[in-house]
Design an enzyme around this catalytic site. Structure first.
Site, PDB file in Angstrom:
ATOM      1  N   HIS A 194       0.747  -1.078  -0.174  1.00  0.00           N
ATOM      2  CA  HIS A 194       0.093  -0.030  -0.156  1.00  0.00           C
ATOM      3  C   HIS A 194       0.941   1.198   0.016  1.00  0.00           C
ATOM      4  O   HIS A 194       0.411   2.291   0.573  1.00  0.00           O
ATOM      5  CB  HIS A 194      -0.926   0.008   1.223  1.00  0.00           C
ATOM      6  CG  HIS A 194      -1.824  -1.135   1.163  1.00  0.00           C
ATOM      7  ND1 HIS A 194      -2.946  -1.186   0.416  1.00  0.00           N
ATOM      8  CD2 HIS A 194      -1.984  -2.469   1.869  1.00  0.00           C
ATOM      9  CE1 HIS A 194      -3.585  -2.171   0.592  1.00  0.00           C
ATOM     10  NE2 HIS A 194      -2.939  -3.029   1.415  1.00  0.00           N
ATOM     11  N   ASN A 239     -10.437  -3.150   2.118  1.00  0.00           N
ATOM     12  CA  ASN A 239     -10.135  -3.295   0.622  1.00  0.00           C
ATOM     13  C   ASN A 239     -11.456  -2.928  -0.293  1.00  0.00           C
ATOM     14  O   ASN A 239     -12.588  -2.912   0.340  1.00  0.00           O
ATOM     15  CB  ASN A 239      -9.742  -4.577   0.396  1.00  0.00           C
ATOM     16  CG  ASN A 239      -8.350  -4.678   0.863  1.00  0.00           C
ATOM     17  OD1 ASN A 239      -7.532  -3.829   1.224  1.00  0.00           O
ATOM     18  ND2 ASN A 239      -7.915  -6.066   1.084  1.00  0.00           N
TER      19      ASN A 239
END
Length: 694
Positions: A76, A149
């Site tokens: 990320h 997510n």
């Protein structure tokens, strides 16, 4: 360490022996050399109980993994953030005592960060990847992080496998290639050897993994959590956040071109939408159910590779959140923000999901390493808005100045302040879940079904969505150099998801399935409507971008009509010409332009209007303009050809359909054009454009 000298081969051999580790034939051990008997499962109480902190093998593995990259995040790393606020709906006190979900009198400030997983900070936006979607709620009872997510399930079932998954999907060690992509040997080798990944790969190969923008993605908590109400009654929950803008995606050819022409496309789009006042909005909801209900289902709600079909439990709306302010300092805010699923408030608690249990440790451990101090929660973007008093002083980068003698509790020198909270004043208490079992390093039998929900997902999609998944598997596996890995993905994974899927992908790779499907469990729910992107249409064309193509001789009145209409719909119409200079209209006026057709590519727009005027031959002679319309057509987006430009239908060899419009005046079919832009793409055109060169 020895270094090679001259060309003395014996010394070079000695250097290589001292400097390199050959893992072949070696037993897997911990970092201290303890042989590892089971590298698949963390240590739990019973097969479905909580993970134990004493599991030194899990901690050893995660501690090293969390420190493998500095200073950017291991995963990320490429993210984008914005500020906003959350407003709760009425009635949530039935489920939870969390103040921010039950107090409807004032909004809760939030900060959201959306990110790709695999690529580094310098990678592109529109890659095929999972999008992390995390929200920090600055509540009056402490900070709460909803770390999710844009896909409702995950690759693996146990946190002890997370470092292996990420190592496999990251660029390969010998050459650090490829960046921001999963289309390579090590990732698909991992998939082929871990069948629990089957469900997640159907999502990553779907259109969900190449979103049109960050404003039109869903969010999911992935794990099962608990709500606790004021009567200490618990319910299990699965979090959802659904975009009011609808869910949208790009087509694969478009994604490839966007990454080359505007690698910051997603970042730019979200920033521009907020700057223009077109604030994106999501509805936060949860599937809420009891332990008793969950026990009746044919899957385990503690298994993060499984979802709860909405046919079993509809989503209960809890509130809405809006992103309405961009960051002032990308590093200070977006880069330094520290999320953790361990950050909960009273009224929200954890389940024994073994992937979640590992994340509760790993995220905080990562921040200690990446941000360099145990005081990372004093950084402004992480700092609570409510008062906090911890008795923790000192440490690197401590910004808090405390009065008084005591930094311990209880104490008498400072009248025992700060002291323990009163239970009914927002204090957190863990749900008293009764547990009695042996310590085991096992995977529960209820986690053993790896394929039924993968099949459920695939068969619930529209035909064009299924075709995109087929093509995505074929593309990804075509980049795998080891044919044995390709064959293993087909035989162990795809055949057990859907035989037609396996056959198609095998044919594309010049292979054949060599196994028959396993006898898998049939899902209670045969198809689930909300798994398709088509279940989340856009209600309007807010912030959709329309390219308006002009040349010298264009009709200024038509340009004005398109701009006025777009403004009334909160859409964005940009005038594009062959150069940045204004063009002369057919009546001699100047038409200001917003950009060059060659510099603002069609892939960055949602629709195209070609303005009428005394310039049809000029347009036909302009290769860039012709390509603009053809590429828009190939990418299934709406096109409006005004008056004389209708001739371009035959001239360019495109076909009239429900997203190609022509009329004397733009006003004639503007409502139909709006509907086509709302629909985003005309999927029926896909077969027609299949032969058009990219």
């Amino acid at each position: 360490m020895s270094k090679p000298l001259n060309n003395d081969n014996s010394k070079i051999a000695q250097f290589e022996q001292e400097s390199y580790v050959d893992p072949k034939g070696k037993t897997l051990t911990s970092s201290l050399g303890v042989p590892v008997l089971d590298n698949q499962n963390s240590l739990k109480i019973g097969d479905r109980g909580p993970t134990l902190l004493e599991d030194f093998l899990l901690r050893d593995k995660l501690i090293h993994f969390d420190r493998e990259r500095i200073p950017e995040r291991v995963v990320h790393a490429r993210g984008f953030g914005a500020h906003g606020y959350f407003e709760a709906y009425k009635g949530n006190e039935k489920w939870t005592k969390a103040q921010f979900l039950t107090d409807t009198t004032k909004p809760t400030p939030i900060f959201a960060r959306i990110s790709t997983v695999q690529g580094g900070r310098g990678s592109a936006d529109v890659v095929r990847d999972v999008r992390g979607f995390s929200i920090k709620f600055y509540t009056q009872e402490g900070n709460y992080d909803l770390v999710g997510n844009n896909i409702p399930v995950f690759f693996i079932q146990d946190a002890i496998k997370f470092p292996d998954l990420v190592h496999a999907v990251k660029p390969e060690d010998p050459n650090e290639v490829p960046t921001g992509q999963s289309a390579h040997d090590t990732f698909w080798d991992f998939v082929s050897l871990n069948t629990e990944t089957a469900h997640m790969t159907t999502w990553v190969m779907s259109d969900r993994a190449i979103p049109r923008n960050l404003r039109s993605i869903q969010g999911f908590g992935v794990h099962t959590f608990r709500f606790i109400n004021s009567e200490n009654k618990a319910h299990l929950v699965k979090f959802h956040w659904t975009p009011k803008q609808g869910v949208a995606q790009v087509v694969w050819d478009e994604a490839l071109k966007l990454n080359g022409k505007d690698p910051d496309f997603h970042r730019r789009d979200l920033w521009d939408a907020i700057e223009k006042g077109n604030y994106p909005e999501w509805e936060l909801g949860a599937q809420i159910f009891t332990e008793e209900e969950a026990e009746k289902w044919d899957f385990d709600v503690l298994d993060p590779t499984k979802l709860v079909p909405e046919e079993l439990v509809p989503v209960t709306p809890l509130g809405k959140f809006i992103l309405n302010r961009n960051t002032d300092d990308f590093f200070a805010e977006t880069e330094q923000v520290a999320f953790s699923p361990a950050n909960v408030v009273s009224g929200i608690d954890f389940s024994n999901d073994p992937l979640l249990q590992g994340r509760l440790f790993s995220y905080t451990d990562t921040h200690l390493h990446r941000l360099g101090t145990a005081n990372f929660n004093q950084i402004p973007i992480n700092k609570p808005v409510c008062p906090f008093h911890t008795n923790r002083r000192g440490g690197f980068a401590n910004h808090e100045v405390y009065k008084g003698k005591a930094n311990y509790e209880p104490n008498s020198v400072d009248e025992n302040w700060p002291r323990e909270a009163v239970q009914d004043k927002g204090a957190f208490s863990s749900y008293p879940e009764p547990l009695e079992a042996s310590k085991l390093r096992v995977r529960p039998e209820s986690f053993a079904d790896h394929f039924s929900q993968a099949t459920l997902h695939y068969t619930s999609l529209k035909k064009h969505e299924q075709q995109h998944i087929k093509d995505a598997y074929a593309f990804e596996l075509s980049k795998v150099k080891d044919e044995a890995i390709r064959q293993r993905v087909i035989d162990r994974i795809l055949v057990n998801i859907d035989e037609d899927l396996a056959t198609y992908v095998a044919n594309e790779l010049g292979l054949k399935p060599s196994t028959k499907p396993e006898n898998k469990k049939q899902s209670q729910v045969k198809t689930s409507e909300k798994l398709s992107i088509d279940a989340f249409p856009a209600p309007d064309i807010k912030q959709r971008k329309i390219a308006v193509l002009v040349h010298d001789g264009s009709n200024a009145n038509s340009v004005d009509a398109v701009k006025a209409w777009a403004e009334s719909e909160n859409a964005v119409a940009e005038i594009l010409a062959p150069s940045s200079a204004p063009v002369k209209s057919k009546d001699g006026k100047e038409i200001a332009v917003d950009g060059r057709q060659n510099g603002e590519p069609s892939v960055t727009y949602d629709a195209v209007v070609v303005i009428d005027g005394d310039n049809l031959d000029t347009f036909k002679a302009d290769g860039v303009a012709k390509h603009y319309v053809l590429e828009t057509y190939k990418h299934l987006k709406p096109i409006y050809l005004i008056d004389d430009k209708k001739e371009l239908i035959d001239y360019l060899g495109i076909q009239s359909d429900d997203a190609v419009f022509s009329s004397k005046s733009f006003m004639d079919k503007q409502d139909d054009f709006k509907l086509a832009i709302q629909n985003h793409r005309l999927w029926l055109r896909e077969d027609v454009v299949a032969g058009i060169p990219a």
